[in-house]
Design an enzyme around this catalytic site. Structure first.
Site, mmCIF file in Angstrom:
data_model
loop_
_atom_site.group_PDB
_atom_site.id
_atom_site.type_symbol
_atom_site.label_atom_id
_atom_site.label_comp_id
_atom_site.label_asym_id
_atom_site.label_seq_id
_atom_site.Cartn_x
_atom_site.Cartn_y
_atom_site.Cartn_z
ATOM 1 N N TYR A 141 1.063 -1.233 -0.030
ATOM 2 C CA TYR A 141 -0.066 0.194 -0.271
ATOM 3 C C TYR A 141 0.842 1.007 -0.239
ATOM 4 C CZ TYR A 141 -4.064 -3.519 1.082
ATOM 5 O OH TYR A 141 -5.008 -3.867 1.153
ATOM 6 N N LYS A 188 4.256 -14.642 5.252
ATOM 7 C CA LYS A 188 4.514 -15.225 4.048
ATOM 8 C C LYS A 188 5.651 -15.595 4.260
ATOM 9 C CE LYS A 188 2.975 -18.535 0.789
ATOM 10 N NZ LYS A 188 2.458 -19.598 0.862
ATOM 11 N N ASP A 221 -1.822 -18.613 4.352
ATOM 12 C CA ASP A 221 -2.727 -19.348 3.462
ATOM 13 C C ASP A 221 -3.213 -20.328 4.402
ATOM 14 O OD1 ASP A 221 0.009 -20.498 3.336
ATOM 15 O OD2 ASP A 221 0.110 -20.840 1.398
ATOM 16 N N ASP A 245 -5.912 -6.840 5.367
ATOM 17 C CA ASP A 245 -7.082 -6.844 4.037
ATOM 18 C C ASP A 245 -7.459 -7.333 3.878
ATOM 19 O OD1 ASP A 245 -8.967 -4.495 2.803
ATOM 20 O OD2 ASP A 245 -7.693 -4.253 1.381
ATOM 21 N N ASP A 249 -11.639 -8.900 6.379
ATOM 22 C CA ASP A 249 -12.899 -9.145 5.026
ATOM 23 C C ASP A 249 -13.411 -11.181 5.192
ATOM 24 O OD1 ASP A 249 -13.078 -7.314 4.772
ATOM 25 O OD2 ASP A 249 -13.597 -7.479 2.529
#
Ligand code: ATP
Length: 350
Positions: A141, A188, A221, A245, A249
């Site tokens: 970002y 990750k 993941d 982000d 959700d």
């Protein structure tokens, strides 16, 4: 519902006639409907706020030709506090996103999203009670993108030790003050060895100062899979900007959807309270948006202002209204309008 950390509480500075000035940004799409509901609830709770209403996003673009008017920036510099609706970002040609611009300008480095199951809300998941702590200022970002040659572009992922340590400290402080048991850093680093590796190194160093909080790590993941098979195992989640982000959700989906999850962006000198959901153009202007996310964000603001018991009263009223299953909006299986659900929550507060 868990309390906000003391470190994220306002000292009440800048009171005017006993009313605390707060910038009010109704926003775009369903923003004015759900933020209007939140303002009604704050007023019904008897919290004295002097609202300074400001346009941003598409509304500001229409009115004054820019998504971030100077008047908005002046207001935020003065109040250092805002209740904000979602903003349409594609209109902000000069800025990739108005939200990102505001977070970076005011260095609101910590995004907090408490995600909790409520009785009466139709979802297969029960007893979810977790908090997403998302780094808000860097990662992909940072907006550093360029074309190397036609057909080849690069986006730069920026991770610094300073921002990583700061967000890790925020997560652990939150855990301590809210009697949370664990912090899980999600990463990750097996692929992004340098960037996510640095994030983890900082999280581990901070964790050593909090021996009473269990620290664990999970690859993003695998964490997504675990979140849908065993969400009750999670407590505080610590994530970089992009993973935060996406994962927040996913977490919203566990507790009934985007209409259910509040959010706040904290910096050392200010805070913006806002919903996790966006402008939802498909249902805008129909008076059917779920106001819970905005009302719970308002409760976070009320607590930040120092009115802990009033914030608790708002949360209990939301819980009671959801439990009955009456007067709830269509996304929760009901037929109530936004206004009718807000009326029911205000009645439950009395
Ligand atoms: P944006 O581009 O501003 O993010 P979007 O429609 O892509 O908008 P969201 O606004 O976050 O993304 O919402 C996705 C969908 O979730 C919406 O289309 C809407 O149907 C539903 N939704 C989001 N918020 C609410 C809400 N408060 N009440 C009911 N449904 C909602």
């Amino acid at each position: 519902m868990k309390r906000q950390p003391a470190s994220t509480r306002s000292n009440g500075a800048g009171q005017r006639n006993g009313r605390r000035p707060v910038t009010l940004i109704p926003g775009d799409g369903i923003g004015p409907e759900v933020i209007g509901a939140a303002v009604r609830v704050i007023e019904a709770a008897g919290v004295a706020v002097a609202w300074d209403r400001q346009a941003a996003g598409a509304e500001a673009m229409r009115r004054v030709g820019t998504p971030v008017p100077d008047a908005l920036i002046r207001s935020l510099k003065r109040t250092r506090l805002a209740l904000k609706g979602p903003l349409e970002t594609r209109v902000g040609e000069g800025y990739r996103s108005v939200n990102v611009y505001l977070r970076k300008t005011f260095d609101l480095y910590a995004n907090l999203r408490p995600t909790q199951s409520f009785q009466g809300v139709p979802t297969p998941f029960r007893n979810v009670d977790l908090v997403v702590v998302r780094e808000n200022t860097e990662d992909l970002y940072a907006g550093i993108e360029h074309q190397v040659t036609p057909g080849v572009v690069e986006s730069v992922k920026v991770i610094t030790a300073h921002a990583s340590r700061r967000i890790a400290r925020f997560a652990f402080e939150y855990a301590v003050r809210n009697r949370r048991k664990s912090v899980t850093a999600i990463h990750k680093a097996n692929i992004m060895k340098l960037s996510d590796g640095l994030f983890l190194k900082c999280a581990r160093a901070v964790a050593r100062n909090y021996p009473r909080i269990r620290y664990q790590e999970q690859i993003v993941d695998a964490a997504c899979m675990r979140l849908v098979t065993d969400p009750q195992r999670f407590d505080v989640l610590l994530l970089e900007n992009l993973y935060g982000d996406i994962v927040s959700d996913l977490c919203a989906g566990l507790v009934g959807g985007l209409g259910m999850v509040p959010g706040a962006n904290y910096g050392d000198r200010g805070a913006i309270f806002e919903t996790v959901h966006g402008t939802a153009p498909d249902i805008a202007g129909k008076n059917i948006a779920n106001p819970v996310a905005a009302i719970l964000s308002a409760a976070m603001l009320v607590e930040f202002l120092g009115y802990k018991s009033r914030a608790a009263r708002i949360r209990s009223a939301v819980e009671a209204t959801l439990r009955t299953g009456r007067s709830v909006t269509p996304d929760l299986g009901g037929t109530a309008t936004t206004s009718a659900m807000t009326d029911a929550i205000i009645r439950a507060m009395r």
